[in-house]
Design a protein around this motif. Structure first.
Motif, PDB file in Angstrom:
ATOM      1  N   ARG A   1       0.864  -1.192   0.000  1.00  0.00           N
ATOM      2  CA  ARG A   1       0.000   0.000   0.000  1.00  0.00           C
ATOM      3  C   ARG A   1       0.895   1.235   0.000  1.00  0.00           C
ATOM      4  O   ARG A   1       1.960   1.239   0.636  1.00  0.00           O
ATOM      5  CB  ARG A   1      -0.906   0.033   1.229  1.00  0.00           C
ATOM      6  N   PHE A   2       0.477   2.290  -0.697  1.00  0.00           N
ATOM      7  CA  PHE A   2       1.273   3.513  -0.713  1.00  0.00           C
ATOM      8  C   PHE A   2       0.458   4.699  -1.212  1.00  0.00           C
ATOM      9  O   PHE A   2      -0.591   4.541  -1.844  1.00  0.00           O
ATOM     10  CB  PHE A   2       2.530   3.344  -1.586  1.00  0.00           C
TER      11      PHE A   2
ATOM     12  N   LEU B   1       0.818   7.984  -3.712  1.00  0.00           N
ATOM     13  CA  LEU B   1       1.577   8.295  -4.926  1.00  0.00           C
ATOM     14  C   LEU B   1       1.589   9.789  -5.206  1.00  0.00           C
ATOM     15  O   LEU B   1       0.569  10.471  -5.071  1.00  0.00           O
ATOM     16  CB  LEU B   1       0.956   7.565  -6.124  1.00  0.00           C
TER      17      LEU B   1
ATOM     18  N   TYR C   1      -0.294   4.139 -10.884  1.00  0.00           N
ATOM     19  CA  TYR C   1      -1.483   4.862 -10.418  1.00  0.00           C
ATOM     20  C   TYR C   1      -2.505   3.877  -9.839  1.00  0.00           C
ATOM     21  O   TYR C   1      -3.089   4.114  -8.778  1.00  0.00           O
ATOM     22  CB  TYR C   1      -2.135   5.608 -11.574  1.00  0.00           C
TER      23      TYR C   1
ATOM     24  N   ALA D   1      -1.700   2.376  -6.417  1.00  0.00           N
ATOM     25  CA  ALA D   1      -1.701   3.302  -5.281  1.00  0.00           C
ATOM     26  C   ALA D   1      -3.059   3.322  -4.576  1.00  0.00           C
ATOM     27  O   ALA D   1      -4.099   3.169  -5.213  1.00  0.00           O
ATOM     28  CB  ALA D   1      -1.348   4.709  -5.754  1.00  0.00           C
TER      29      ALA D   1
ATOM     30  N   PHE E   1      -3.705   9.134  -4.516  1.00  0.00           N
ATOM     31  CA  PHE E   1      -2.839  10.012  -5.306  1.00  0.00           C
ATOM     32  C   PHE E   1      -2.881  11.395  -4.683  1.00  0.00           C
ATOM     33  O   PHE E   1      -3.969  11.948  -4.447  1.00  0.00           O
ATOM     34  CB  PHE E   1      -3.306  10.098  -6.760  1.00  0.00           C
TER      35      PHE E   1
ATOM     36  N   THR F   1      -8.144   5.954  -8.922  1.00  0.00           N
ATOM     37  CA  THR F   1      -7.426   6.172  -7.669  1.00  0.00           C
ATOM     38  C   THR F   1      -7.913   7.485  -7.069  1.00  0.00           C
ATOM     39  O   THR F   1      -7.995   8.493  -7.769  1.00  0.00           O
ATOM     40  CB  THR F   1      -5.901   6.227  -7.914  1.00  0.00           C
TER      41      THR F   1
END
Length: 364
Positions: A195-196, A198, A264, A267, A270, A291
């Protein structure tokens, strides 16, 4: 109609103005194939080769000589019988002959006026002179957002009825769902976390990555960054903040358009808290990629993000942090906003933009 374009950016810019130029010619050639689209430049490149292969798109080598783009390209367009000349990056040729031709210029932003600290004195003077000259010469001006239209009226003193707002779209790759296998390949190639958050964009002060890094302090949330390092001093500030606060940041290099579209989609969020934009293409890319978006409540960004993106004060680190945590911990809210955002993004589809562009041409 026969429409000629200043194709310098088309052939030589890999992002930004280059993407705008290539997308514009591509969608017009696709949706209005009865017209001829002529790309004027000193030379070609690999960029846009697929577009140049279309039967109604052609390349014309411009005249040689010093400042030929300024003094000869307009006449070259007239001499090949173009009905319209379109300057795609805020400029128009300075010299023309007596053959009839209508002139259109796209102005993307006037950031150099609003944020002079990011530009040298010389660059500001040259940009302002070229943009004002083009705006006065043009029969029609295309602004890529309502914000840019207002800036043209205010700073360049152009009458409102001379300006048309025609939004930008984005690369088709962001509208297509990649396979699960390709998503996994991209994740493994760039060693991405599960998980992150962006961020995509040139790493410079105006884009405000530093405040994102500050906002992620003590959150345990990884950040993935895709963008060229434009300002070395600013990059060093960010690197110092990362070390000081122990934020987990991944800087990706050499990412293809197809890979970026997958990043993208991988993520969770964003984030794009820029201080000012002419439009903000990455926001559109994120919406089409399904996203959820956090962006600034300034300039044109609410135009791009629509009613269901989340907005922050870009100067307020606490606000940025609170909005990230809110979405990070709320999957149902992310999904709801993604569905609404995708619906909103349909106004930036190719057919809509092509129709708006052709309306400008036909009006001339």
């Amino acid at each position: 109609m026969k429409i000629a374009y200043d194709a310098k950016r088309f052939f030589h810019n890999t992002s930004g103005l280059g993407n705008y130029s290539r997308d514009l010619v591509r969608i017009l050639a696709e949706f209005y194939p009865q017209n001829q689209y002529i790309l004027l430049n000193k030379n070609k490149s690999e960029l846009g080769r697929d577009i140049l292969d279309l039967p109604n798109v052609s390349f014309v080598k411009t005249s040689d000589g010093t400042m030929s783009r300024q003094f000869k390209m307009g006449k070259d367009a007239q001499n090949v019988g173009a009905d319209i000349f379109h300057g795609l990056s805020g400029e128009l040729p300075l010299k023309w002959n007596k053959k009839p031709i209508k002139k259109v210029v796209t102005i993307h932003d006037l950031i150099f006026v609003r944020f002079p600290q990011y530009y040298t004195w010389f660059d500001r003077k040259i940009h302002f002179w070229k943009f004002r000259k083009a705006a006065n010469t043009a029969d029609r001006i295309i602004a890529i957002s309502q914000q840019t239209k207002e800036d043209i009226i205010h700073f360049l003193k152009i009458k409102e009825n001379k300006i048309d707002v025609v939004y930008q779209g984005c690369h088709a790759g962001f509208k297509e769902k990649p396979t699960d296998e390709f998503l996994e390949q991209v994740k493994e190639k760039f060693d991405l976390p599960d998980r992150f958050v962006l961020n995509v964009g040139t790493i410079e002060e105006r884009k405000n990555l530093l405040n994102v890094v500050k906002a992620l302090k003590d959150s345990g949330i990884p950040l993935v960054v895709v963008g060229s390092r434009k300002k070395k001093k600013y990059v060093k500030k960010i690197e110092s903040e990362i070390r000081k606060n122990g934020v987990e940041v991944y800087f990706l290099q050499d990412v293809s358009m197809e890979e970026l579209a997958s990043v993208y989609r991988l993520a969770d969020i964003f984030i794009y808290p820029s201080f000012f934009e002419g439009f903000g293409i990455p926001v559109i890319e994120a919406l089409f990629s399904e996203t959820v978006v956090i962006t600034s409540n300034t300039s044109c960004l609410p135009e791009a993000g629509g009613p269901d993106s989340v907005y922050v004060n870009p100067d307020n680190v606490d606000d940025i942090k609170a909005k990230i945590l809110f979405l990070w911990d709320n999957e149902s809210e992310r999904k709801r906003r993604v569905e609404k955002g995708l619906q909103f993004a349909q106004k930036f589809n190719d057919d809509v933009i092509a129709k708006d562009l052709m309306k400008v041409y036909e009006g001339l």
